[in-house]
Design a protein around this motif. Structure first.
Motif, PDB file in Angstrom:
ATOM      1  N   PRO A 122     -50.717  -0.975  24.060  1.00 28.16           N
ATOM      2  CA  PRO A 122     -52.007  -0.412  24.472  1.00 28.16           C
ATOM      3  C   PRO A 122     -53.108  -1.465  24.310  1.00 28.16           C
ATOM      4  CG  PRO A 122     -50.857   1.065  22.959  1.00 28.16           C
ATOM      5  CD  PRO A 122     -50.105  -0.233  22.958  1.00 28.16           C
ATOM      6  N   TYR A 125     -55.881  -4.461  22.047  1.00 25.71           N
ATOM      7  CA  TYR A 125     -54.776  -4.538  21.084  1.00 25.71           C
ATOM      8  C   TYR A 125     -55.148  -5.476  19.945  1.00 25.71           C
ATOM      9  CZ  TYR A 125     -54.383  -8.481  24.268  1.00 25.71           C
ATOM     10  OH  TYR A 125     -54.690  -9.572  25.044  1.00 25.71           O
ATOM     11  N   VAL A 143     -51.039  -1.746  28.485  1.00 27.34           N
ATOM     12  CA  VAL A 143     -51.389  -0.428  29.024  1.00 27.34           C
ATOM     13  C   VAL A 143     -52.854  -0.217  28.672  1.00 27.34           C
ATOM     14  CG1 VAL A 143     -50.826   2.015  29.073  1.00 27.34           C
ATOM     15  CG2 VAL A 143     -49.048   0.354  28.510  1.00 27.34           C
ATOM     16  N   THR A 145     -56.417   1.215  28.087  1.00 29.62           N
ATOM     17  CA  THR A 145     -57.105   2.470  27.780  1.00 29.62           C
ATOM     18  C   THR A 145     -58.527   2.334  28.317  1.00 29.62           C
ATOM     19  OG1 THR A 145     -57.880   1.684  25.635  1.00 29.62           O
ATOM     20  CG2 THR A 145     -55.738   2.801  25.678  1.00 29.62           C
ATOM     21  N   ARG A 152     -58.255   6.084  23.798  1.00 34.59           N
ATOM     22  CA  ARG A 152     -57.013   6.778  23.433  1.00 34.59           C
ATOM     23  C   ARG A 152     -55.960   6.558  24.521  1.00 34.59           C
ATOM     24  NH1 ARG A 152     -59.385  12.526  21.252  1.00 34.59           N
ATOM     25  NH2 ARG A 152     -59.885  11.820  19.154  1.00 34.59           N
ATOM     26  N   LEU A 153     -54.765   6.236  24.098  1.00 27.56           N
ATOM     27  CA  LEU A 153     -53.667   6.018  25.029  1.00 27.56           C
ATOM     28  C   LEU A 153     -53.280   7.353  25.667  1.00 27.56           C
ATOM     29  CD1 LEU A 153     -51.674   3.767  25.898  1.00 27.56           C
ATOM     30  CD2 LEU A 153     -50.131   4.616  24.119  1.00 27.56           C
ATOM     31  N   THR A 154     -53.109   7.357  27.001  1.00 29.29           N
ATOM     32  CA  THR A 154     -52.711   8.598  27.658  1.00 29.29           C
ATOM     33  C   THR A 154     -51.254   8.497  28.097  1.00 29.29           C
ATOM     34  OG1 THR A 154     -53.337   7.860  29.866  1.00 29.29           O
ATOM     35  CG2 THR A 154     -55.049   8.979  28.574  1.00 29.29           C
ATOM     36  N   SER A 157     -50.773   6.940  31.596  1.00 26.87           N
ATOM     37  CA  SER A 157     -50.832   5.475  31.736  1.00 26.87           C
ATOM     38  C   SER A 157     -49.529   4.839  31.231  1.00 26.87           C
ATOM     39  CB  SER A 157     -52.045   4.910  30.996  1.00 26.87           C
ATOM     40  OG  SER A 157     -51.981   5.247  29.635  1.00 26.87           O
ATOM     41  N   VAL A 158     -48.935   5.425  30.200  1.00 23.52           N
ATOM     42  CA  VAL A 158     -47.667   4.875  29.695  1.00 23.52           C
ATOM     43  C   VAL A 158     -46.569   5.122  30.726  1.00 23.52           C
ATOM     44  CG1 VAL A 158     -45.942   4.969  27.849  1.00 23.52           C
ATOM     45  CG2 VAL A 158     -48.364   5.198  27.291  1.00 23.52           C
ATOM     46  N   LEU A 171     -47.518   1.188  18.875  1.00 26.72           N
ATOM     47  CA  LEU A 171     -48.667   2.085  18.675  1.00 26.72           C
ATOM     48  C   LEU A 171     -49.437   1.637  17.438  1.00 26.72           C
ATOM     49  CD1 LEU A 171     -47.486   5.773  19.215  1.00 26.72           C
ATOM     50  CD2 LEU A 171     -48.778   4.317  20.773  1.00 26.72           C
ATOM     51  N   SER A 175     -56.784   2.444  15.163  1.00 25.32           N
ATOM     52  CA  SER A 175     -56.611   1.158  15.848  1.00 25.32           C
ATOM     53  C   SER A 175     -57.562   0.056  15.384  1.00 25.32           C
ATOM     54  CB  SER A 175     -56.831   1.389  17.350  1.00 25.32           C
ATOM     55  OG  SER A 175     -57.358   0.238  17.981  1.00 25.32           O
TER      56      SER A 175
END
Ligand SMILES: Cc1ncc(COP(=O)(O)O)c(C=O)c1O
Length: 388
Positions: A122, A125, A143, A145, A152-154, A157-158, A171, A175
């Motif tokens: 993500p 990073y 990926v 965000t 926030r990672l969705t 998108s992953v 992850l 973060s």
């Protein structure tokens, strides 16, 4: 003669966070009044009872090699802590003690990545992830965000980034550098996807004790299959103000832990025996210092967020964890590196350019410094922006 280096190291960039911190330290050594908002470690001292455990270890002569994977008591204490904190059962044998969380991440990638394996990272990073993946022969796949989604990672998108070559998902909640926290509602669909696609998750939970608005949740607890597909990475560095002691750990599936121990056997052997005793005291002793530190950081987070609201030309999502705020400086028209260099040279405020985290439009401000330093830092930042 010029020594020629292996391509594996020439492909890797030096750490940008360490570079600006070194520059700020050099200025300070010359007597310049630098406000350091670049740091990545708690400003408080390691608690006294932890130091005492280390002193006792030295005095007892506990100064020899230990098993590579760590002293049995510490592995057991880590397993017990993880079981209690995450609600996922771990045995002592499923834990390896490492030289900081960094070595746990490095070793995990070394034993997991096969040539060409894609590792989802993500973005923004932590600086070391892509370089560690490259060093392990894997391919970092970012990926992205968005600031609008609070970084926030969705799951969507992953899903879009997964290919036949995808092997790992990294992850990091809370973060570094955004302070973003993945709530259970975001983790559940991610966990389903990971289980369905048979990916391995490396979950870097080094800031788990610093989640201010909601309790920390681990992805390992979000799907029954994930305990066998997740490596938890953590350590004492941030939670107990023990960055210099170099104790971290990883916990996960037995074959993965065993492979990491074999690698460590031939690389560094055990982490410092003395530091292991100190970490044992940290995990088994009084934890009120953690609570007090987290409360103080929450106050500083609030103070910084409020102060930044008054700065024109800066936009910043309130961080929910860790001790960083990731601010958009694109209105200044400067790249993050030029912005950070000029801010340090002209106003003596050290911040980390976002370029090293994959976002050249942002800078990272740390709030692991005194309230007075935060106020002064924001005052100088405002003056810098007004004078541009
Ligand atoms: C996200 C993240 N992971 C891992 C680490 C490394 O932790 P340690 O000092 O225990 O090696 C850091 C340190 O800054 C970090 O920010």
């Amino acid at each position: 003669m010029v020594v020629s280096l292996a391509p594996r190291i020439t492909a890797v960039a030096p750490s940008s966070t360490l570079a600006i911190t070194a520059k700020a330290k050099a200025l300070k050594a010359q007597g310049v009044d630098v406000v350091n908002l670049a740091g990545g470690e708690p400003d408080c001292d390691t608690p006294a009872h932890i130091k005492q455990a280390a002193i006792a270890a030295i005095q007892e002569g506990f100064t020899k090699y230990t098993p590579t994977a760590g002293i049995p008591d510490l592995r057991a204490a880590v397993a017990k802590t993880l079981t209690a904190d995450l609600g996922v059962p771990y045995q002592a044998s499923e834990v390896v003690v490492t030289n900081g969380a960094k070595q746990a991440l490095y070793n995990a990638l070394q034993v997991l990545c096969r040539p060409g394996d894609e590792v989802l990272i993500p973005s923004p990073y932590w600086v070391s992830y892509p370089e560690m993946v490259t060093l392990a022969g894997g391919t970092p796949v970012f990926v992205k965000t968005s600031q609008a989604d609070r970084f926030r990672l969705t799951v969507e998108s992953v899903e879009r980034a997964v290919t036949a070559k995808t092997r790992l998902l990294l992850l990091n909640s809370p973060s570094n550098p955004t302070g973003s926290v993945l709530p259970k509602a975001s983790l559940l669909p991610l966990a389903d996807l990971v289980a369905r696609r048979g990916l391995v998750v490396i979950s870097d939970e080094i800031y788990d004790q610093l989640s201010y608005d909601e309790p920390h949740v681990s992805i390992a607890a979000c799907h029954p299959a994930l305990r066998a597909q997740t490596l938890i990475v953590n350590g004492v560095s941030k939670a107990f103000a023990m960055t210099g002691w170099r104790i971290g750990w990883a916990a996960g599936p037995q074959p993965l832990i065993d492979a990491m121990i074999t690698l460590q056997d031939h690389a560094t052997s055990n982490a410092s025996s003395i530091s292991q005793r100190a970490a044992l005291a940290a995990l088994t002793g009084d934890r009120s210092t953690i609570t007090r530190m987290a409360e103080e950081f929450k106050h500083r987070r609030d103070l910084l967020v409020e102060a930044l609201r008054t700065v024109p030309g800066l936009s910043c999502v309130p961080p929910q964890g860790a001790f960083y705020a990731f601010c958009d400086i694109s209105a200044s028209g400067l790249s993050s590196t030029v912005f950070a260099e000029r801010l340090l040279t002209e106003r003596h405020v050290a911040v980390i350019p976002g370029a090293g985290f994959g976002w050249d439009t942002h800078i990272r401000l740390s709030f692991c410094t005194s309230r007075a330093a935060l106020e002064e830092g924001v005052r100088r930042l405002r003056a810098f922006l007004e004078a541009l």
